[in-house]
Design a protein around this motif. Structure first.
Motif, short mmCIF file in Angstrom:
data_model
loop_
_atom_site.label_atom_id
_atom_site.label_comp_id
_atom_site.label_asym_id
_atom_site.label_seq_id
_atom_site.Cartn_x
_atom_site.Cartn_y
_atom_site.Cartn_z
N LYS A 122 0.84 -1.20 0.00
CA LYS A 122 0.00 0.00 0.00
C LYS A 122 0.88 1.25 0.00
O LYS A 122 1.87 1.32 0.72
CB LYS A 122 -0.91 0.01 1.23
N GLN A 123 0.48 2.23 -0.81
CA GLN A 123 1.19 3.51 -0.78
C GLN A 123 0.91 4.20 0.55
O GLN A 123 -0.22 4.21 1.01
CB GLN A 123 0.75 4.40 -1.94
N PRO A 124 1.94 4.77 1.17
CA PRO A 124 1.73 5.37 2.51
C PRO A 124 0.94 6.67 2.46
O PRO A 124 0.88 7.35 1.44
CB PRO A 124 3.17 5.63 2.98
N THR A 125 0.33 6.97 3.58
CA THR A 125 -0.33 8.27 3.77
C THR A 125 0.72 9.27 4.24
O THR A 125 1.30 9.10 5.31
CB THR A 125 -1.45 8.16 4.82
N ARG A 126 0.94 10.29 3.43
CA ARG A 126 1.93 11.30 3.80
C ARG A 126 1.27 12.45 4.56
O ARG A 126 0.09 12.72 4.40
CB ARG A 126 2.60 11.88 2.55
N SER A 127 2.07 13.13 5.32
CA SER A 127 1.65 14.38 5.96
C SER A 127 2.89 15.25 6.04
O SER A 127 3.90 14.84 6.59
CB SER A 127 1.09 14.10 7.37
N ARG A 128 2.81 16.45 5.44
CA ARG A 128 3.99 17.32 5.31
C ARG A 128 5.12 16.59 4.57
O ARG A 128 6.29 16.83 4.84
CB ARG A 128 4.48 17.77 6.69
N LEU A 129 4.75 15.67 3.67
CA LEU A 129 5.73 14.85 2.94
C LEU A 129 6.65 14.09 3.89
O LEU A 129 7.83 13.90 3.61
CB LEU A 129 6.55 15.70 1.97
N GLN A 130 6.11 13.67 5.03
CA GLN A 130 6.92 12.89 5.95
C GLN A 130 6.15 11.68 6.44
O GLN A 130 4.91 11.63 6.39
CB GLN A 130 7.38 13.74 7.15
N LEU A 131 6.89 10.69 6.88
CA LEU A 131 6.37 9.48 7.48
C LEU A 131 6.83 9.45 8.94
O LEU A 131 7.51 10.37 9.40
CB LEU A 131 6.87 8.25 6.71
N LEU A 132 6.48 8.38 9.63
CA LEU A 132 6.90 8.25 11.02
C LEU A 132 7.70 6.97 11.20
O LEU A 132 7.42 5.93 10.59
CB LEU A 132 5.69 8.23 11.95
N LEU A 133 8.69 7.06 12.06
CA LEU A 133 9.53 5.91 12.38
C LEU A 133 8.80 4.97 13.34
O LEU A 133 8.00 5.40 14.17
CB LEU A 133 10.84 6.37 13.00
N ASP A 134 9.11 3.70 13.23
CA ASP A 134 8.49 2.68 14.07
C ASP A 134 9.19 2.65 15.43
O ASP A 134 10.13 1.88 15.64
CB ASP A 134 8.58 1.32 13.37
N PHE A 135 8.71 3.49 16.34
CA PHE A 135 9.33 3.55 17.66
C PHE A 135 8.93 2.37 18.55
O PHE A 135 9.37 2.30 19.70
CB PHE A 135 8.95 4.86 18.34
N SER A 136 8.11 1.46 18.04
CA SER A 136 7.87 0.24 18.79
C SER A 136 9.09 -0.69 18.72
O SER A 136 9.20 -1.63 19.51
CB SER A 136 6.63 -0.50 18.27
N ARG A 137 9.99 -0.41 17.79
CA ARG A 137 11.18 -1.23 17.59
C ARG A 137 12.36 -0.65 18.36
O ARG A 137 12.72 0.52 18.20
CB ARG A 137 11.53 -1.32 16.10
N GLU A 138 13.00 -1.49 19.13
CA GLU A 138 14.14 -1.04 19.93
C GLU A 138 15.32 -0.64 19.06
O GLU A 138 16.03 0.33 19.36
CB GLU A 138 14.56 -2.13 20.92
N ASP A 139 15.55 -1.35 17.95
CA ASP A 139 16.69 -1.02 17.10
C ASP A 139 16.53 0.36 16.47
O ASP A 139 17.51 1.12 16.34
CB ASP A 139 16.91 -2.08 16.01
N VAL A 140 15.31 0.72 16.11
CA VAL A 140 15.06 2.05 15.55
C VAL A 140 15.31 3.11 16.61
O VAL A 140 15.97 4.13 16.37
CB VAL A 140 13.62 2.14 15.01
N ARG A 141 14.79 2.87 17.81
CA ARG A 141 14.98 3.84 18.88
C ARG A 141 16.45 4.01 19.23
O ARG A 141 16.92 5.14 19.45
CB ARG A 141 14.19 3.41 20.13
#
Length: 749
Positions: free
Chosen positions: A456-475
């Motif tokens: 699925k194409q993502p829903t953009r807002s201000r041409l930005q997405l959000l990082l998956d902060f549920s993941r420890e490696d991302v954090r």
């Protein structure tokens, strides 16, 4: 002891300074809610329950042929789905066999001294935290930092013997606060799934109530709304991943005739920064149920054998002296027992944020020039907002690349910081750690770290997405890069921003059947990041922000002692925004700045003095290009800063009184700060309308000592006269003119 237990009747009575909360495990082990309201005798209030044979309201099997006993009509402390109670439930579980009908019964309880805490979640504490004690910061006058607290834990067991529900109660006697939290413990050999868990349920047997809620939108947050409860459910909530601009996780129930100063009212505040649902239901028997907790729409959490799930805390307060008293209970509790660290009691610096002054159009020389003029005005902290990192000259790229753009600055961050400190200023910086642009090195390297749904194409807002902060490696990656920046220079302030709602929830780190955990795990990840940040940088002042007030909630205040109240900096608009915010949150938590005119959002022109009057009723700072100010304006700003410092303790720690509603006030809107001992007060007035040949206007003060004499503009008045007869207000010479009037108690003769 603030918690009493009668073992004969299995009656629990919790008391604070002025309130009482009571429940009872009845003969079947059902935990009934019997009272929440004015403190009185520890009598068994279950006598008020009317038992009757009610059609289409079923009876538990163990009630036998007693048709008068039905959970559908009883006041319940923690109602579960499928129990025969058809009202909104506080708990819904899916068992391994796919069923959801649940029946909870009292098993045991425990009473402890001191206030409980929750793993990984914010919670009120009953003593100054060790971090604050280590700094040995003296508490200002009127700041009570100790509180006597006790904890009650009641354990319920479902009749299928698959899990326990531990109900936590914190009784903060001196603060007049009772807290609620819930823990579900799986003691079976199979996974169970939580599909709904509310942190608080209160049932009222009778009464005609109004529901007070706070709605809004971006740049118009927390508008005050009062509606009579009608049969059925009335609810507010968020499924945006944050507490949201649209609704706030703070609700009030009150009697129909309750005012600012009289009447019964009950406040419910949710210490959580994600999806929430607050629901008030008036049932078929004119009973009212109030529920507050995690919104179930994006929630389904697997609890494995021997695991525990902790639901967030809610804080409850009762006032018999109207809405103003209720607000002041929450203000005191949150200032001293929710906000933590050095900046809880230490005076915060007056700041200049460069955003509305220059936006993305700056270099190091421009910032130094602004800082130099700021220092001359008496400003103490210079904040560099968005645009200092990566490829970031507009808001369409660079987010996620937390490397300093030295080419744009013309120097290193340390060199810039050193120059600003050389001017006598502290230095602050803006981050948006949760966001990412597709046009960024981080996204090109780790596109799977952003929330997107496969196929699925993502829903953009201000041409930005959000990082998956549920993941420890991302954090861990983001945290390490933030620390590299913070460690590279002398930085005393951090603004943590978030500029879009969550969407396209999917985490590559979780299997399909556990995707319902993502939203909650995201909030836990956010809290984990903020906790690490506060522990690593205990002297740093952190301000929360989400496009202004999109995440203005009690959960964030546990980590950030102030939150940017709104991106709308128009002084007149801010009157309503800060008025609504004040019902549940103290002035010391409201980020508020003087901005340039015409205002960015409204194009309205307001006097510089009025902009300061409104911003002083918050953390106070400036957000404009000081290089463009006239000499007369600079002289005014210097005086404003001196005045704010003079009144700082009174404004930040005094009792706050709403004197009028800015949306209904005729001509003048007023509010007041009064010292807890009544020794002084500051009356703030803004003229909303100018009427030619208009009538005189009086404003009745509050919080003074009736028998004392006060000096007001070199005139003397008895305290009772100022509170009953009021103070004649100056006549405004122009629209939006403001007045700040200091009232001082005369020494006793």
């Amino acid at each position: 002891m603030a918690i009493l237990f009668d073992s004969t009747s299995r009656l629990f009575t919790l008391t604070t300074a002025h309130s009482m909360y009571q429940m009872k495990a009845d003969r079947y082990g059902v935990l009934l809610h019997t009272w929440f309201g004015m403190k009185g005798s520890a009598f068994d209030y279950s006598y008020r329950i009317a038992y009757a044979d009610r059609g289409f309201s079923g009876n538990p099997y163990d009630a036998g042929d007693d048709r008068t006993y039905s959970l559908d009509a009883l006041p319940l402390e923690f109602p579960a789905y499928g129990s025969g109670d058809y009202r909104a439930a506080a708990l819904k579980v899916r068992y391994p066999d796919g069923t959801s009908a649940c029946d909870l019964r009292y098993l045991k309880h425990e009473i402890r001294e001191g206030k409980y805490s929750l793993p990984g979640l914010p919670a009120l504490y009953d003593a100054p935290d060790q971090e604050q004690q280590a700094h040995e910061t003296p508490a200002p006058a009127g700041c009570r930092c100790g509180s006597r607290s006790d904890t009650l834990i009641i354990t319920l067991e479902d009749t299928r013997r698959m899990f326990y529900v531990h109900l936590y109660y914190g009784v903060m006697e001196d603060l007049d606060i009772i807290t609620r939290a819930v823990c579900v413990e799986n003691h079976s050999e199979d996974d169970i799934y939580l599909e709904n868990i509310q942190s608080v349920c209160v049932d009222y047997l009778h009464g005609e109530y109004d529901l007070h809620t706070f709605y809004g939108r971006h740049v118009k947050e927390r508008n005050y709304q009062r509606s009579p409860l009608m049969h059925g459910s009335q609810s507010v909530g968020s499924t945006r991943g944050t507490s949201s601009h649209q609704y706030n996780p703070f609700l009030i129930l009150s009697d129909r005739d309750t005012t600012e100063d009289t009447g019964n009212c009950y406040g419910f505040s949710f210490l959580y920064s994600g999806d929430f649902l607050g629901n008030a239901e008036l049932d078929q028997y004119n009973q009212t149920r109030l529920l507050l907790g995690i919104h179930p729409d994006n929630f389904c959490y697997c609890v494995k054998p021997a695991e525990r799930f902790y639901a967030p805390e809610a804080a409850l307060a009762y006032s018999a002296q109207g809405l103003g008293r209720l607000s002041r209970i929450f203000h005191q509790a949150y200032r001293t027992h929710l906000c933590r660290g050095k900046w809880t009691a230490k005076r915060r610096p007056v700041l200049l944020n460069d955003w509305e002054g220059v936006y993305f159009d700056f270099d190091g020389d421009k910032l130094i020039q602004m800082a130099r003029d700021a220092a001359d005005l008496g400003i103490e902290l210079f904040v560099m907002d968005d645009g200092w990192f990566g490829k970031r000259d507009l808001d369409v790229s660079g987010l996620g690349d937390w490397t300093v753009n030295e080419k744009k600055l013309g120097c290193t961050l340390k060199e810039l910081s050193d120059q600003i400190h050389g001017l006598g200023l502290q230095f602050g910086i803006w981050f948006e750690p949760e966001g990412i642009n597709e046009d960024s090195d981080l996204y090109r390297e780790h596109p799977d770290w952003a929330f997107t749904v496969p196929g699925k194409q993502p829903t953009r807002s201000r041409l930005q997405l959000l990082l998956d902060f549920s993941r420890e490696d991302v954090r861990e990656y983001i945290f390490s890069h933030i620390c590299q920046v913070l460690d590279s220079a002398r930085i005393e302030y951090l603004k943590w921003d978030l500029n879009r709602s969550l969407a396209d929830l999917y985490s590559a780190s979780l299997p399909a059947k556990r995707q319902g955990e993502v939203m909650h795990r995201y909030v836990l990840g956010l809290y984990d990041m903020l906790e690490k940040l506060t522990q690593r940088y205990p002297d740093m002042l952190i301000e929360g922000c989400s496009g202004g007030g999109g995440r203005f909630d009690a959960g964030m205040l546990y980590y950030t002692p102030q939150i940017w109240c709104s991106d709308d900096t128009d002084a007149i608009e801010r009157l309503s925004i800060q008025y609504g915010t004040s019902f549940g949150y103290p002035v010391s938590t409201m980020g508020s700045h003087v901005s340039h005119c015409p205002n960015e959002q409204t194009r309205r022109i307001t006097p510089l003095n009025t902009r300061a009057t409104v911003a002083m009723s918050g953390t106070f700072g400036y957000e404009l290009d000081v290089n463009k100010m006239t000499e007369d304006e600079k002289t005014i700003v210097k005086a404003q800063i001196r005045e704010f410092k003079e009144y700082y303790d009174l404004i930040q720690y005094g009792d706050y009184y709403r004197l009028t509603d800015p949306d209904t006030a005729d001509a003048y809107h007023g509010w007041e700060f009064a010292a807890e001992d009544g020794s002084e007060a500051l009356l703030c007035i803004v003229a909303l309308q100018i009427h030619p040949n208009g009538p005189g206007r009086w404003m009745c003060l509050k919080g003074l000592n009736a028998d004392s004499i006060y000096t007001v503009n070199d005139e003397e008045y008895p305290g009772d006269v100022l509170m009953n007869g009021g103070l004649l207000l100056p006549t405004a010479a122009e629209e939006y003119e403001s007045f700040r009037i200091h009232i001082v108690e005369c020494p006793a003769v």
